[in-house]
Write an enzyme that holds these catalytic residues in place. Structure first.
Site, PDB file in Angstrom:
ATOM      1  CB  ALA A 146      -0.906   0.001   1.225  1.00 44.26           C
ATOM      2  CB  CYS A 147      -0.217   4.754  -0.374  1.00 44.72           C
ATOM      3  SG  CYS A 147       0.375   6.432  -0.115  1.00 44.72           S
ATOM      4  N   PRO A 148       2.944   4.366   0.778  1.00 47.42           N
ATOM      5  CG  PRO A 148       4.830   5.598   1.446  1.00 47.42           C
ATOM      6  CD  PRO A 148       3.701   4.753   1.984  1.00 47.42           C
TER       7      PRO A 148
END
Lengths: 77, 138
Positions: free
Chosen positions: A12-14
């Site tokens: 997931a982000c980042p």
């Protein structure tokens, strides 16, 4: 010209963008990065990164919750 | 922030705020934005040597949501805030500074801090170095 496949699925982000940066550091202008991801943030994040770094966002595809982002490296000086 | 830097005053040492810092620093590094983190107040213990291993302070009243968040982040293979900061330093221009007032108040020398802390500096030096960009208070 080299095509580099990056598998960021499940992160997931980042994280996905960091995976792109790691590949970008080894890439040359004209190379293609193909990123597979499950994080929906990759759509907007990859566009922002391409705009900022003057690389070309070629395509973003979505199928069954998986995203395939294709980037052409054009921003290396 | 176009062309400028991101300057974070890291003042709160709870795990939720540290995660926020990690995400922002790694994202800025991804975008090629230079980052400076100025560590002060209750965030100091997390930046002592090995402090990240024990500095998992949960904000009062949020135990269940923090636990839920931690489980979710593990499933997403997301590193903790310390790993995010380490990754950001590998890929970008990221500096971490300890507030000299707090270091003095807590009798901390640089050798007693996390190896990622680049220096102990005063607020004036941080403000001066931050003058080319955006300042964020966490």
């Amino acid at each position: 010209m080299v095509t580099v496949n990056i598998d960021s699925r499940g992160t997931a982000c980042p994280g996905p963008l960091t995976d792109i940066i790691r590949a970008y550091k080894k890439a040359s202008n004209g190379d293609i990065l193909v990123v597979m991801a499950t994080d929906p943030g990759i759509k907007a994040d990859s566009k922002s990164w391409c705009d900022r770094t003057k690389n070309q966002l070629v395509d973003v595809k979505e199928k069954n919750g998986e995203y395939t982002v294709t980037i052409k490296i054009t921003g290396k000086s | 922030m176009a062309g400028g830097s991101l300057n974070i005053i890291m003042s709160t040492g709870t795990v939720d705020k540290l995660i926020n810092m990690g995400v922002l620093v790694q994202t800025a590094a991804n975008l090629g934005v230079p980052v400076r983190v100025f560590v002060t107040a209750t965030a100091v213990p997390a930046f002592k040597k090995d402090g990240y291993k024990s500095a998992n302070v949960v904000p009062y009243g949020f135990n269940s949501v923090i636990n839920e968040m931690a489980v979710g982040l593990q499933k997403l293979k997301s590193g903790d805030w310390h790993e995010m900061l380490k990754t950001a330093r590998e890929i970008g221009e990221v500096k971490v500074y300890m507030c000299s007032l707090m270091a003095g108040a807590m009798n901390l020398k640089k050798s007693e801090l996390d190896p990622m802390v680049d220096d102990i500096i005063g607020a004036a030096a941080f403000m001066q170095s931050a003058s080319d960009g955006q300042v964020m208070f966490i």
